[in-house]
Each structure stands twice: as C-alpha cells, then as structure tokens.
Design a protein around this motif. Structure first.
Motif, short mmCIF file in Angstrom:
data_model
loop_
_atom_site.label_atom_id
_atom_site.label_comp_id
_atom_site.label_asym_id
_atom_site.label_seq_id
_atom_site.Cartn_x
_atom_site.Cartn_y
_atom_site.Cartn_z
N MET A 173 0.85 -1.19 0.00
CA MET A 173 0.00 0.00 0.00
C MET A 173 0.89 1.23 0.00
SD MET A 173 -2.74 1.48 2.76
CE MET A 173 -1.86 2.91 3.35
N VAL A 174 0.66 2.13 -0.95
CA VAL A 174 1.39 3.39 -1.03
C VAL A 174 0.44 4.51 -0.60
CG1 VAL A 174 2.75 4.91 -2.51
CG2 VAL A 174 2.72 2.45 -2.94
N GLY A 175 0.80 5.21 0.47
CA GLY A 175 -0.09 6.23 1.01
C GLY A 175 -0.52 7.26 -0.01
N GLU A 176 0.41 7.68 -0.89
CA GLU A 176 0.06 8.67 -1.92
C GLU A 176 1.10 8.65 -3.03
OE1 GLU A 176 -0.61 13.47 -2.45
OE2 GLU A 176 -0.41 12.62 -0.45
N ILE A 177 0.63 8.63 -4.26
CA ILE A 177 1.54 8.78 -5.41
C ILE A 177 1.64 10.27 -5.70
CG2 ILE A 177 1.86 8.32 -7.87
CD1 ILE A 177 0.51 5.65 -7.50
N ARG A 178 2.81 10.85 -5.37
CA ARG A 178 2.98 12.30 -5.47
C ARG A 178 3.82 12.72 -6.66
NH1 ARG A 178 4.65 13.54 0.84
NH2 ARG A 178 2.62 13.11 1.80
N ASP A 179 4.71 11.81 -7.12
CA ASP A 179 5.66 12.23 -8.14
C ASP A 179 5.87 11.13 -9.17
OD1 ASP A 179 7.50 10.36 -6.96
OD2 ASP A 179 7.96 11.86 -5.44
N GLU A 180 6.62 11.49 -10.20
CA GLU A 180 6.85 10.57 -11.31
C GLU A 180 7.58 9.31 -10.86
OE1 GLU A 180 9.62 10.63 -15.32
OE2 GLU A 180 8.60 12.48 -14.69
N THR A 231 7.70 7.77 -7.88
CA THR A 231 6.83 6.87 -7.12
C THR A 231 5.84 6.18 -8.05
OG1 THR A 231 7.00 8.38 -5.22
CG2 THR A 231 5.26 6.72 -5.14
N ALA A 232 5.28 6.94 -9.02
CA ALA A 232 4.32 6.35 -9.96
C ALA A 232 4.96 5.23 -10.77
CB ALA A 232 3.78 7.44 -10.89
N ARG A 233 6.19 5.46 -11.25
CA ARG A 233 6.86 4.44 -12.06
C ARG A 233 7.15 3.18 -11.23
NH1 ARG A 233 9.19 5.71 -16.88
NH2 ARG A 233 8.99 7.86 -17.60
N VAL A 234 7.65 3.35 -9.99
CA VAL A 234 7.97 2.19 -9.16
C VAL A 234 6.70 1.41 -8.82
CG1 VAL A 234 8.99 1.42 -6.98
CG2 VAL A 234 10.01 3.33 -8.20
N ALA A 238 -12.70 9.06 -11.22
CA ALA A 238 -11.93 7.83 -11.41
C ALA A 238 -11.10 7.87 -12.68
CB ALA A 238 -12.87 6.63 -11.41
N VAL A 239 -11.72 8.25 -13.80
CA VAL A 239 -10.96 8.21 -15.06
C VAL A 239 -9.87 9.27 -15.10
CG1 VAL A 239 -12.91 7.23 -16.32
CG2 VAL A 239 -12.62 9.71 -16.27
N GLY A 240 -9.99 10.31 -14.27
CA GLY A 240 -8.94 11.32 -14.20
C GLY A 240 -7.62 10.76 -13.70
N ALA A 241 -7.67 9.62 -12.99
CA ALA A 241 -6.44 9.00 -12.50
C ALA A 241 -5.56 8.54 -13.66
CB ALA A 241 -6.78 7.82 -11.59
N VAL A 242 -6.17 8.10 -14.74
CA VAL A 242 -5.39 7.65 -15.90
C VAL A 242 -4.63 8.83 -16.49
CG1 VAL A 242 -5.55 6.70 -18.23
CG2 VAL A 242 -6.98 5.76 -16.40
N ALA A 243 -5.32 9.94 -16.69
CA ALA A 243 -4.66 11.13 -17.24
C ALA A 243 -3.54 11.62 -16.32
CB ALA A 243 -5.69 12.23 -17.46
N ARG A 244 -3.77 11.56 -15.00
CA ARG A 244 -2.75 12.02 -14.05
C ARG A 244 -1.49 11.17 -14.15
NH1 ARG A 244 -3.42 14.88 -9.56
NH2 ARG A 244 -4.79 16.02 -10.97
N LEU A 245 -1.62 9.85 -14.23
CA LEU A 245 -0.45 8.99 -14.33
C LEU A 245 0.26 9.15 -15.68
CD1 LEU A 245 -1.73 5.73 -12.59
CD2 LEU A 245 -0.10 7.39 -11.71
#
Length: 588
Positions: A396-403, A405-408, A428-435
């Motif tokens: 569990m990752v408390g928050e994906i804040r940066d590039e 963390t997102a990649r790992v 929900a679908v906004g999460a795809v655009a954010r990543l």
C-alpha cells in the motif's frame, strides 16, 4: 559560597551563573547600602537581570521551587478564598488546586505562619508553596481582584476532567521546569483537556487553536465542517500553545518555524493518537491537532457506504492476484480509510502486507507499516524500492505524489505484486490522465491498472430531526431529476443533538471503475478522459453524482448535500441520472 556551609547568597549565585560580573555585583552592593533596597529587586529595576533570572537564583538560595506568574497558571476563582487585602498582606496568591492540595505563589515560601494562615483561610489540608517575586504577586493580585481577566466559569470546575499523556519523555529536572509537574489542575491544562475531551466525545477529527485580535478562537471539525468550541479571553493564547506543545513533545521556545509533534493520550478510557502541527501567523502561533481515534475507524467495507453493485465491483478488483488499484479524491475524502478497509479484507497469515504512509494514521494488526521520513531521505519512492526486497504480496502506497513513485508502483504491479495507492484527482478516469502526465508509459499503465475508485464523504441525515421536504426545481435539475418535481425527499430539520446542522455522521459516495479489456485498449491508445468516461458508463459504472443521488433517493442524505460534495464533477444531464435511478427492465 559562604563560609560554614551556609546557603549561598543571591549575588554570589548570580555571579556563578554568569548573570552578572564581579564588578557589577560590587557596584550594586554599594548602591544597596545607600538605598536600602533589596539587591535582587534593584538589579531587576535597573534592567541588569530579568525577573526570571532573579527568581531562579532565589530558588537556589532557598532550596524551593519557583515560578514567574503569567495568565493561565492562576485560577482566578481561588483568589476569593484568600481575599485581596489578605493576599497583599501575606504576599501570596493561590495558583491552582488539585484535590485537597493548593499551590500558592509566595514571596516567602519558607514562612510557616503564612502557610498556616493560608490553610486556615482556604480550608485546604495541604498548602504547596512556590517562590515568586513580591512585585509579580502584587501585579496579579491587582489584575484578578479588579476583574481584568474574565475567564470562562467552566475552567474553574473541570479538575475531574482528565486527559492522561502516555509514552511521554521525561523533562530535565530543575527549578525552572519542575513546576510543569505541578500544573495538573491549572486552568490552562483544564482548558486544553476540555477541548480534547469535547472533540473526542463528539467524534471530531481536528481541533484548531487560532490567535485572534480579541483573544483565542478554538474550533473543531466534525463531519467535515468546522464549528466553534470555545473562545478563551486575551492573554491566554501563548499559555495554551505552550501546553499543547508540551503534550506534543515540541520545542516551546521555537515560535518562528512550523513544528510537528505526535503523542498518545488516554481519554474516555481509551488510547487516542494526536498529531500536532504549529504554524506562525501574523497574530501568533496557530495549532491544529489531528485526532486519530481507532473507535471512529471503520475497517469493514460494508460499513463505508458502498452500494451492492459498487461493492461487488470493488471486491472483484481487489481479489485479482496482482495489479494496481487506485483510490482518488480530495484531501479529507476518506481515501486512507478505504485503503485500510481493503487491507482488512486482504490480510491473512499467508499474505505479507507492507505499507508506506505519511504519516501512519492507524496501526493495523498483521500489517507492516513504514512511515515516510523525508528529513533523512526516506521518501515514498525509496521506501517502495526497498519494500520490493522484503518479499511482499501486497503493497500500500499512502500517496503517489511524483513521477518516480508512480513508475515504481506500476513496475511493482507488473512484477506480480498487488499495489494499492491513493491519488488526487476529481474522478476515477482522471487517474489515468494524471499517471500519463507523470510520464508513465501507456502500454505499462494499461497492463498494470486493475481498477480505480473515486470517492467523497457526504453527511448523513440526523435521525432525531429527520423530516420531509420538497427540493426546488433548480436543485432537482442540477441532480438530473427534473422530472421528479413534487416528490418528497428527506433532510434534517436541525436539533440540539446535531448542533442544528440537520446532519449526524458521514458515509461514502463511490464511483468504481473496473479496467475491462475495452478500457485497457483505450488507455493503451491514450484515449481521452471523455472516451474513458463513456466506456465506464457502458461497462455499468455510476458516476459520483449518480451514486450520491441514489443515496438521497434512499433517504440517507439530502440532494443539496450530494450536489455540494460532487460539485467539482462535470454537471450531469437529466438522462444519465434518470436512467441510473430508474427501475431496471429485464432484458428481452
């Protein structure tokens, strides 16, 4: 030191402590012989030393505790036990009472006749004397006898209210700090205790202690809304802040920089974690206390407010052997609680679960929890990389804040791990655009992502004042229910039990999007958010607005509350909501 083993003199101690020089002492003694004034008082008057320095030196000479009086250390109601004239004659002022022990600031704490007289006047079995300067005592006798400090009446009758600090580190012993152990019944301690107890009893989440031009403003947050708790008078703010800092193990001398503290207390017979944050403002320091009460933590998914269809979808996403599951929403929308509930569903003796959080809000049995410490370089990304060498099954990752963390996180999901994480997006679908904005490659994201949950928290109608009402045509139109004019809905009328708000408690409003094969193709091809949203609707997912309207139709919340918590979403048209709430027809 004086000859014959006698106690040191004040002047000698001041020189020994470096407060004055030998030449300053010699000049002061010469002036004293001609003026007849006390040496210490003369040095204070001349500005050579401070009152605090003098009182500490006198404390060492007499071998007694000392104090510099200030607002908050004195219970004004106790002065009436002695009276203004007698307090001035005895050079003494009562400070606070703990059960049958009265602590009194005295110019001559070694005077037994004075102590006997105070015992007679106050009817207290035990008098605990504390040294204070005579001028300091006269100042506060005049202030409190003249009614200059209008302290709320309840502060004088709350000695039985108790908040016990546990796991507290010891403080250095000494005349200046020893008094901290005596203030267990002082008005300031009572005030802070009452603020904590009131918020805990009322299931509050945060306490705000703010400086104000007219004194101090104390508010607490309940069901997402701030409400006034108390307004202590002028002159007490610094003492209140100091008390909270002592509880939170923070530096009470540092007032220019923000600080953070954490402590565990016992209140209402149970242990409660507090996170304390201080922030310097134009008028003084502002304190926010986050209350982490395990009794308020709902870890069963069934208790969070999922409708049956959304629950089935979410559990299906969680039961997949590996992949990424995201929970999105603004700060304070309950994302961490949803993740804890998911971990509660997944944990078992056969599974190794590790979390990376900032901070760890609640401790979960059977889960290895790691707290981010940016000051030593232990951020989300570094901790996540190290976790991968701990043979995890679920992360569990408390928050994906940066590039990074997102990649790992995506790589971990692709290599056979279950990864749960939060993200700040509107839906929900906004999460795809954010990543994708974080430069996660579309072909990796389409393979790793299993599902996304977007959520809000809506206040539930108070059961004690529930009543019918008819929403305006404008509200119905905004909710996509223009055809339901004249249909009665439910709301709270307002009562003492809910502080006239009409609401009591909160429940979640959820949008659960499964990543189906059609969705994976869209993600892989960088489909627009609208294309993803349309596909989610075709796959049977309800938007946040539609889910909220379902709750209002079921009488759990009001339509206005639904519109308030989902107002950041795109406005819904009549047809999608009407279709979502209409009875489903069986397939031909």
């Amino acid at each position: 030191m004086s000859e014959g083993g006698s106690k040191p003199r004040v002047g000698e101690l001041l020189v020994a402590d470096g407060a004055i020089t030998e030449s300053q002492l010699t000049r002061a003694l010469t002036e004293q012989r001609s003026s007849g004034q006390m040496l210490g008082e003369m040095l204070v008057t001349q500005g050579v030393i401070s009152q605090q320095t003098l009182v500490r030196a006198l404390s060492k000479c007499l071998g007694t505790r000392c104090v510099t009086l200030r607002h908050g250390l004195i219970d004004p109601a106790l002065l009436s036990l002695v009276g203004e004239e007698e307090a001035e004659r005895l050079h003494a002022i009562p400070m606070f009472k703990v059960r049958d022990t009265l602590t009194v600031a005295m110019a001559e704490p070694q005077s037994l006749p004075t102590i006997d007289r105070l015992r007679q006047l106050t009817k207290c079995r035990k008098i605990r004397p504390v040294l204070a300067l005579e001028a300091n005592i006269r100042e506060y006798v005049k202030k409190y006898a003249g009614g200059n400090v209008d302290v709320d009446a309840f502060l004088t009758s709350l000695a039985e209210q108790d908040v016990e600090v546990v796991e507290r580190e010891s403080v250095d012993e000494g005349p200046a700090t020893d008094l901290d152990k005596l203030v267990a019944g002082s008005p300031i301690v009572n005030l802070v205790n009452v603020a904590l107890l009131t918020a805990v009893k009322d299931r509050g989440s945060d306490i705000h202690i703010e400086p104000d031009k007219r004194g101090t403003r104390i508010r607490y947050r309940k069901d997402g809304m701030l409400r006034d708790l108390m307004k202590p008078p002028q002159g007490m703010h610094a003492a209140i802040v100091s008390r909270v800092k002592v509880i939170g193990r923070m530096d009470i001398a540092e007032k220019r920089m923000p600080q953070e503290g954490r402590v565990r207390i016992v209140a209402e017979g149970r242990e409660i974690d507090l996170r304390v944050s201080s922030m310097p403002t134009l008028l003084g320091e502002k304190i926010v206390i986050r209350i982490l009460d395990k009794q308020n933590l709902k870890v069963r998914l069934e208790e969070l407010g999922f409708d049956p269809d959304a629950m089935k979808r979410f559990k299906g996403v969680l039961k997949q052997p590996h992949g990424l599951v995201l929970v999105t929403g603004p700060t304070g929308s309950g994302k961490t609680t949803t993740l804890y509930s998911a971990l509660d569903l997944l944990r078992s003796p056969e599974v190794n679960i590790l979390t990376v959080e900032d901070p760890v809000e609640y401790q979960l049995d059977g889960v290895n929890q790691i707290q981010v410490q940016d000051q030593i370089g232990l951020g989300f990304a570094r901790a996540l990389r190290s976790i991968l060498r701990q043979d995890p099954d679920i992360i569990m990752v408390g928050e994906i804040r940066d590039e990074e963390t997102a990649r790992v996180a995506v790589q971990a999901a692709l290599t056979g791990h279950g990864v749960l994480a939060t993200l700040h997006t509107n839906d929900a679908v906004g999460a795809v655009a954010r990543l994708l904005d974080m430069h996660v490659e579309p072909y990796l994201l389409s393979s790793a992502l299993n599902g996304v949950v977007a959520q809000r928290l809506a206040r539930t109608i108070c059961a004690a004042c529930r009543t019918k009402y008819y929403p305006t045509p404008e509200v119905l139109a905004d909710a996509g229910l223009a055809s339901m004019v004249g249909r009665p809905f439910q709301k709270g009328g307002g009562c003492p039990q809910c502080h006239d708000s009409g609401f009591q408690g909160r429940l979640g409003v959820y949008e659960v999007v499964e990543i189906t094969e059609h969705m994976r193709r869209l993600v892989h091809n960088r489909g627009s958010s609208q294309m993803l949203r349309d596909q989610a609707t075709r796959d049977g997912a309800m938007s946040l607005r539609q889910s909220g309207v379902q709750l209002a139709l079921a009488g759990k919340t009001s339509l206005e509350e639904v519109l308030r918590v989902t107002r950041t979403d795109d406005a819904e048209t009549d047809s999608p909501v009407a279709a979502a709430v209409a009875p489903k027809k069986e397939a031909a």
